[in-house]
Design a protein around this motif. Structure first.
Motif, PDB file in Angstrom:
ATOM      1  N   UNK A  16       0.834  -1.194   0.000  1.00 40.57           N
ATOM      2  CA  UNK A  16       0.000   0.000   0.000  1.00 40.57           C
ATOM      3  C   UNK A  16       0.871   1.247   0.000  1.00 40.57           C
ATOM      4  N   UNK A  17       1.971   1.214   0.754  1.00 38.87           N
ATOM      5  CA  UNK A  17       2.872   2.359   0.798  1.00 38.87           C
ATOM      6  C   UNK A  17       3.457   2.645  -0.579  1.00 38.87           C
ATOM      7  N   UNK A 101      -8.134   6.042   2.000  1.00 38.19           N
ATOM      8  CA  UNK A 101      -7.083   5.138   2.468  1.00 38.19           C
ATOM      9  C   UNK A 101      -6.636   5.636   3.839  1.00 38.19           C
ATOM     10  N   UNK A 102      -6.746   4.812   4.855  1.00 35.92           N
ATOM     11  CA  UNK A 102      -6.385   5.238   6.212  1.00 35.92           C
ATOM     12  C   UNK A 102      -4.892   5.050   6.459  1.00 35.92           C
ATOM     13  N   UNK A 110      -2.480  -3.134   4.437  1.00 40.71           N
ATOM     14  CA  UNK A 110      -3.740  -3.854   4.259  1.00 40.71           C
ATOM     15  C   UNK A 110      -4.170  -3.768   2.791  1.00 40.71           C
ATOM     16  N   UNK A 111      -3.441  -4.494   1.946  1.00 44.37           N
ATOM     17  CA  UNK A 111      -3.688  -4.460   0.504  1.00 44.37           C
ATOM     18  C   UNK A 111      -5.097  -4.931   0.180  1.00 44.37           C
ATOM     19  N   UNK A 287      -7.422  13.630  10.063  1.00 48.66           N
ATOM     20  CA  UNK A 287      -8.173  12.365  10.074  1.00 48.66           C
ATOM     21  C   UNK A 287      -7.266  11.158   9.841  1.00 48.66           C
ATOM     22  N   UNK A 288      -5.967  11.408   9.667  1.00 51.51           N
ATOM     23  CA  UNK A 288      -4.994  10.346   9.387  1.00 51.51           C
ATOM     24  C   UNK A 288      -5.469   9.465   8.231  1.00 51.51           C
TER      25      UNK A 288
END
Length: 315
Positions: A16-17, A101-102, A110-111, A287-288
């Motif tokens: 995800x990164x 995306x959190x 969390x792909x 909201x991160x």
């Protein structure tokens, strides 16, 4: 050996990164995944981009307002013009949805959650599109035809051909001589209705002997889109099959592809790069989280309502 990539989700597995290092990667993946998925593309031709409002005329039979006349010697040759249908207007409607995306989805890789968010967004946008189509169909009062009986029995072949004939014989008003030139070539229905159709005894009785090779039961039954789309099968030698789980199982639509109406975009399908909500920061703002906004402004209209027939009562 080179790696085969068959979908947007194949290829090297990115974290995800890594996906978020390019803020346009996920939005572009959404837009690419929606290309060719909209069922309204089956019904509507592409018109020029509009300014928010489109004026158009409903179809009229392609004949002159006056018939040809006999002309006496030295008589003047009469002139006429095609008749025009009623003037209508279509308005561009802006619609959109966002994906979020959190920080946890990125930090904990969390792909699967990201993929589920993308797929849910795509399905929601597709659902909105087909609901808009059904809405303009209702407003345009397209012709309807009641099936002879539900397709668990009955005679679906007769029902479909009755709908085909109704489109082929469509005419202006009560004048049978002012016919349109529609040629239905597509049927859209729920996958369960399609299954009832091809397994019906009245349908299967035609696939005997050499014709058994063309029996749709033995052909590929998979559609091309999230909700079905065009299948690889063709019925009765003329009708392409499209399916959607958003169509009521009791209904089907027989129509001339891209002949029912038009679509005109003020703003084509657009997605913003990922950005932090409430202010840019390494943690995703207050909201991160990071979001991408998907938006489109489109006018759709039915200017040939008799180029489609809604077949009801099939389930």
């Amino acid at each position: 050996m080179s790696e085969l990539i068959t979908s947007a989700y194949d290829g090297p597995k990115l974290t995800v990164s890594e996906m978020m290092e390019d803020p346009t990667f996920i939005p572009q993946r959404v837009v690419d995944g929606l290309q060719g998925q909209f069922l309204e593309d089956l019904f509507f031709r592409q018109a020029e981009a509009n300014k928010g409002v489109v004026a158009f005329r409903e179809a009229a039979a392609e004949y002159l307002a006056d018939d040809a006349e006999e002309i006496a010697e030295f008589g003047e040759i009469p002139v006429s013009a095609p008749e025009l249908g009623p003037l209508r207007a279509a308005y561009g409607i802006k619609s959109g949805e966002a994906i979020r995306i959190s920080y946890e989805m990125r930090n904990e890789n969390k792909v699967d959650q990201v993929n589920r968010h993308i797929q849910a967004l795509e399905k929601t946008v597709i659902r909105h599109g087909i609901n808009a189509v059904l809405g303009v169909f209702e407003s345009a009062k397209i012709p309807e035809l009641q099936a002879s009986a539900p397709w668990t029995g009955g005679d679906p072949v007769k029902d479909v051909f009755d709908a085909v004939e109704l489109v082929q014989s469509a005419h202006e008003g009560d004048d049978l001589n002012r016919q349109f030139d529609y040629e239905p070539n597509t049927i859209l229905l729920h996958p369960a209705s399609y299954t009832k159709l091809i397994r019906n005894e009245q349908m299967q009785k035609y696939y005997i002997g050499a014709a058994a090779l063309d029996n749709p039961i033995f052909l590929n039954q998979n559609g091309d889109s999230i909700f079905g789309g065009l299948r690889d099968t063709e019925l009765f030698g003329t009708l392409r099959v499209a399916t959607s789980r958003l169509i009521e199982p009791g209904n089907a639509y027989v129509f001339e592809a891209q002949g029912v109406g038009f679509k005109s975009d003020t703003m084509p399908l657009t997605a913003t790069p990922l950005y932090s909500e409430g202010g840019q920061s390494e943690l995703g703002g207050p909201t991160m989280s990071w979001r991408s906004d998907l938006v489109r402004k489109r006018a759709i209209a039915v200017d040939n309502p008799k180029a489609v027939v809604k077949l009801t009562g099939i389930a």
